[in-house]
Scaffold this motif. Structure first.
Motif, PDB file in Angstrom:
ATOM      1  N   THR A  58       0.868  -1.172   0.000  1.00  0.00           N
ATOM      2  CA  THR A  58       0.000   0.000   0.000  1.00  0.00           C
ATOM      3  C   THR A  58       0.903   1.218   0.000  1.00  0.00           C
ATOM      4  OG1 THR A  58      -1.795  -1.104   1.189  1.00  0.00           O
ATOM      5  CG2 THR A  58      -1.731   1.300   1.299  1.00  0.00           C
ATOM      6  N   GLY A  59       0.710   2.085  -0.964  1.00  0.00           N
ATOM      7  CA  GLY A  59       1.529   3.291  -1.016  1.00  0.00           C
ATOM      8  C   GLY A  59       1.496   3.932  -2.385  1.00  0.00           C
ATOM      9  N   THR A  60       2.325   4.939  -2.532  1.00  0.00           N
ATOM     10  CA  THR A  60       2.413   5.698  -3.773  1.00  0.00           C
ATOM     11  C   THR A  60       3.834   5.604  -4.318  1.00  0.00           C
ATOM     12  OG1 THR A  60       0.714   7.247  -3.053  1.00  0.00           O
ATOM     13  CG2 THR A  60       2.207   8.019  -4.774  1.00  0.00           C
ATOM     14  N   VAL A  61       3.918   5.410  -5.626  1.00  0.00           N
ATOM     15  CA  VAL A  61       5.209   5.372  -6.308  1.00  0.00           C
ATOM     16  C   VAL A  61       5.218   6.527  -7.302  1.00  0.00           C
ATOM     17  CG1 VAL A  61       6.756   4.016  -7.761  1.00  0.00           C
ATOM     18  CG2 VAL A  61       5.280   2.860  -6.085  1.00  0.00           C
ATOM     19  N   LEU A  62       6.252   7.338  -7.253  1.00  0.00           N
ATOM     20  CA  LEU A  62       6.400   8.429  -8.216  1.00  0.00           C
ATOM     21  C   LEU A  62       7.053   7.861  -9.474  1.00  0.00           C
ATOM     22  CD1 LEU A  62       7.686  11.212  -5.807  1.00  0.00           C
ATOM     23  CD2 LEU A  62       5.333  10.765  -6.561  1.00  0.00           C
ATOM     24  N   THR A  63       6.437   8.091 -10.621  1.00  0.00           N
ATOM     25  CA  THR A  63       6.940   7.492 -11.857  1.00  0.00           C
ATOM     26  C   THR A  63       8.336   7.985 -12.217  1.00  0.00           C
ATOM     27  OG1 THR A  63       5.795   9.137 -13.210  1.00  0.00           O
ATOM     28  CG2 THR A  63       4.636   7.064 -12.787  1.00  0.00           C
ATOM     29  N   GLY A  64       8.729   9.132 -11.729  1.00  0.00           N
ATOM     30  CA  GLY A  64      10.062   9.652 -11.999  1.00  0.00           C
ATOM     31  C   GLY A  64      11.105   9.189 -10.997  1.00  0.00           C
ATOM     32  N   ALA A  65      10.698   8.366 -10.033  1.00  0.00           N
ATOM     33  CA  ALA A  65      11.633   7.919  -8.988  1.00  0.00           C
ATOM     34  C   ALA A  65      11.472   6.430  -8.704  1.00  0.00           C
ATOM     35  CB  ALA A  65      11.398   8.732  -7.720  1.00  0.00           C
ATOM     36  N   THR A  66      11.302   5.645  -9.759  1.00  0.00           N
ATOM     37  CA  THR A  66      11.052   4.215  -9.556  1.00  0.00           C
ATOM     38  C   THR A  66      12.255   3.489  -8.970  1.00  0.00           C
ATOM     39  OG1 THR A  66      11.637   3.756 -11.868  1.00  0.00           O
ATOM     40  CG2 THR A  66       9.296   4.071 -11.361  1.00  0.00           C
ATOM     41  N   GLU A  67      13.453   3.844  -9.395  1.00  0.00           N
ATOM     42  CA  GLU A  67      14.632   3.147  -8.869  1.00  0.00           C
ATOM     43  C   GLU A  67      14.816   3.461  -7.384  1.00  0.00           C
ATOM     44  OE1 GLU A  67      19.175   1.967  -9.913  1.00  0.00           O
ATOM     45  OE2 GLU A  67      17.770   2.475 -11.488  1.00  0.00           O
ATOM     46  N   GLU A  68      14.553   4.690  -6.985  1.00  0.00           N
ATOM     47  CA  GLU A  68      14.642   5.049  -5.573  1.00  0.00           C
ATOM     48  C   GLU A  68      13.626   4.255  -4.755  1.00  0.00           C
ATOM     49  OE1 GLU A  68      14.545   7.123  -8.115  1.00  0.00           O
ATOM     50  OE2 GLU A  68      16.169   8.582  -7.886  1.00  0.00           O
ATOM     51  N   TRP A  69      12.431   4.062  -5.315  1.00  0.00           N
ATOM     52  CA  TRP A  69      11.391   3.277  -4.634  1.00  0.00           C
ATOM     53  C   TRP A  69      11.862   1.838  -4.439  1.00  0.00           C
ATOM     54  CZ3 TRP A  69       8.550  -0.927  -6.514  1.00  0.00           C
ATOM     55  CH2 TRP A  69       7.502  -1.355  -5.686  1.00  0.00           C
ATOM     56  N   VAL A  70      12.405   1.245  -5.499  1.00  0.00           N
ATOM     57  CA  VAL A  70      12.884  -0.139  -5.402  1.00  0.00           C
ATOM     58  C   VAL A  70      13.982  -0.241  -4.349  1.00  0.00           C
ATOM     59  CG1 VAL A  70      14.079  -1.997  -6.623  1.00  0.00           C
ATOM     60  CG2 VAL A  70      12.262  -0.747  -7.755  1.00  0.00           C
ATOM     61  N   GLN A  71      14.907   0.699  -4.342  1.00  0.00           N
ATOM     62  CA  GLN A  71      16.023   0.652  -3.397  1.00  0.00           C
ATOM     63  C   GLN A  71      15.551   0.761  -1.946  1.00  0.00           C
ATOM     64  OE1 GLN A  71      19.034  -0.240  -4.226  1.00  0.00           O
ATOM     65  NE2 GLN A  71      18.678  -0.139  -6.425  1.00  0.00           N
ATOM     66  N   ALA A  72      14.368   1.330  -1.719  1.00  0.00           N
ATOM     67  CA  ALA A  72      13.823   1.460  -0.361  1.00  0.00           C
ATOM     68  C   ALA A  72      13.093   0.195   0.108  1.00  0.00           C
ATOM     69  CB  ALA A  72      12.872   2.647  -0.300  1.00  0.00           C
ATOM     70  N   LEU A  73      12.764  -0.706  -0.782  1.00  0.00           N
ATOM     71  CA  LEU A  73      11.974  -1.887  -0.412  1.00  0.00           C
ATOM     72  C   LEU A  73      12.597  -2.738   0.696  1.00  0.00           C
ATOM     73  CD1 LEU A  73      10.496  -3.040  -3.835  1.00  0.00           C
ATOM     74  CD2 LEU A  73       9.331  -1.858  -1.962  1.00  0.00           C
ATOM     75  N   PRO A  74      13.923  -2.950   0.728  1.00  0.00           N
ATOM     76  CA  PRO A  74      14.483  -3.759   1.819  1.00  0.00           C
ATOM     77  C   PRO A  74      14.281  -3.140   3.206  1.00  0.00           C
ATOM     78  CG  PRO A  74      16.007  -3.679  -0.010  1.00  0.00           C
ATOM     79  CD  PRO A  74      14.921  -2.674  -0.300  1.00  0.00           C
ATOM     80  N   ASP A  75      14.025  -1.838   3.272  1.00  0.00           N
ATOM     81  CA  ASP A  75      13.735  -1.203   4.559  1.00  0.00           C
ATOM     82  C   ASP A  75      12.313  -1.498   5.019  1.00  0.00           C
ATOM     83  OD1 ASP A  75      16.271  -0.060   4.569  1.00  0.00           O
ATOM     84  OD2 ASP A  75      15.573   1.790   3.628  1.00  0.00           O
ATOM     85  N   LEU A  76      11.456  -1.900   4.081  1.00  0.00           N
ATOM     86  CA  LEU A  76      10.039  -2.125   4.389  1.00  0.00           C
ATOM     87  C   LEU A  76       9.641  -3.588   4.431  1.00  0.00           C
ATOM     88  CD1 LEU A  76       8.664   0.563   1.908  1.00  0.00           C
ATOM     89  CD2 LEU A  76       8.975   0.822   4.388  1.00  0.00           C
ATOM     90  N   PHE A  77      10.306  -4.399   3.633  1.00  0.00           N
ATOM     91  CA  PHE A  77       9.920  -5.795   3.462  1.00  0.00           C
ATOM     92  C   PHE A  77      11.139  -6.707   3.562  1.00  0.00           C
ATOM     93  CE2 PHE A  77       6.949  -3.342   0.700  1.00  0.00           C
ATOM     94  CZ  PHE A  77       5.792  -3.574   1.429  1.00  0.00           C
ATOM     95  N   PRO A  78      10.914  -8.005   3.806  1.00  0.00           N
ATOM     96  CA  PRO A  78      12.043  -8.948   3.902  1.00  0.00           C
ATOM     97  C   PRO A  78      12.561  -9.344   2.521  1.00  0.00           C
ATOM     98  CG  PRO A  78       9.995 -10.119   4.275  1.00  0.00           C
ATOM     99  CD  PRO A  78       9.644  -8.655   4.139  1.00  0.00           C
ATOM    100  N   VAL A  79      13.100  -8.375   1.810  1.00  0.00           N
ATOM    101  CA  VAL A  79      13.621  -8.601   0.462  1.00  0.00           C
ATOM    102  C   VAL A  79      15.030  -8.045   0.364  1.00  0.00           C
ATOM    103  CG1 VAL A  79      11.320  -8.494  -0.588  1.00  0.00           C
ATOM    104  CG2 VAL A  79      12.724  -6.431  -0.496  1.00  0.00           C
ATOM    105  N   ARG A  80      15.732  -8.535  -0.635  1.00  0.00           N
ATOM    106  CA  ARG A  80      17.032  -7.970  -0.984  1.00  0.00           C
ATOM    107  C   ARG A  80      17.001  -7.659  -2.469  1.00  0.00           C
ATOM    108  NH1 ARG A  80      20.779 -11.834  -3.104  1.00  0.00           N
ATOM    109  NH2 ARG A  80      19.834 -13.897  -3.189  1.00  0.00           N
ATOM    110  N   ILE A  81      17.883  -6.783  -2.902  1.00  0.00           N
ATOM    111  CA  ILE A  81      17.937  -6.349  -4.299  1.00  0.00           C
ATOM    112  C   ILE A  81      19.345  -6.581  -4.819  1.00  0.00           C
ATOM    113  CG2 ILE A  81      17.698  -4.395  -5.872  1.00  0.00           C
ATOM    114  CD1 ILE A  81      15.999  -3.089  -3.634  1.00  0.00           C
TER     115      ILE A  81
END
Length: 81
Positions: free
Chosen positions: A42-65
Motif C-alpha cells: 500500500t503506497g504511492t510510487v512516483l513514476t520519476g523515482a522508480t529506482e529510488e522506490w525499489v532501493q527502499a523496499l528492503p527497509d520495508l519488506f524482507p527482500v534484498r535487491i
C-alpha cells in the motif's frame, strides 16, 4: 494519479505493482521469488523515482535487491541464496 506522475496502490500484491512500475522504470524490475510477489503493498510510487522506490523496499519488506547480468533489478527473499 498516473497522469500526475503517481501510481497509487491499496493492498496490492507487489507483483502487480511491479508490473505497472516496469512501464516507467529505466531498468526492469524482476521478482525472483514467488513469495516476494505475494507481499501486499500500500503506497504511492512516483513514476520519476522508480529506482529510488525499489532501493527502499528492503527497509520495508524482507527482500534484498541485486543487479543481474542483464542490468535488471532483481527482488529476492532476504533469506534466499
Amino acid at each position: 494519479a498516473w497522469r500526475e506522475g503517481r501510481l497509487d496502490y491499496l493492498n496490492e500484491p507487489l507483483s502487480s505493482a511491479i508490473a505497472d512500475i516496469n512501464r516507467y522504470s529505466s531498468r526492469q524490475i524482476v521478482i525472483r521469488d514467488e513469495a516476494v510477489g505475494r507481499i501486499r503493498f500500500t503506497g504511492t510510487v512516483l513514476t520519476g523515482a522508480t529506482e529510488e522506490w525499489v532501493q527502499a523496499l528492503p527497509d520495508l519488506f524482507p527482500v534484498r535487491i541485486y543487479t543481474n547480468a542483464s542490468g535488471d533489478l532483481v527482488l529476492a527473499a532476504r533469506d534466499a541464496s
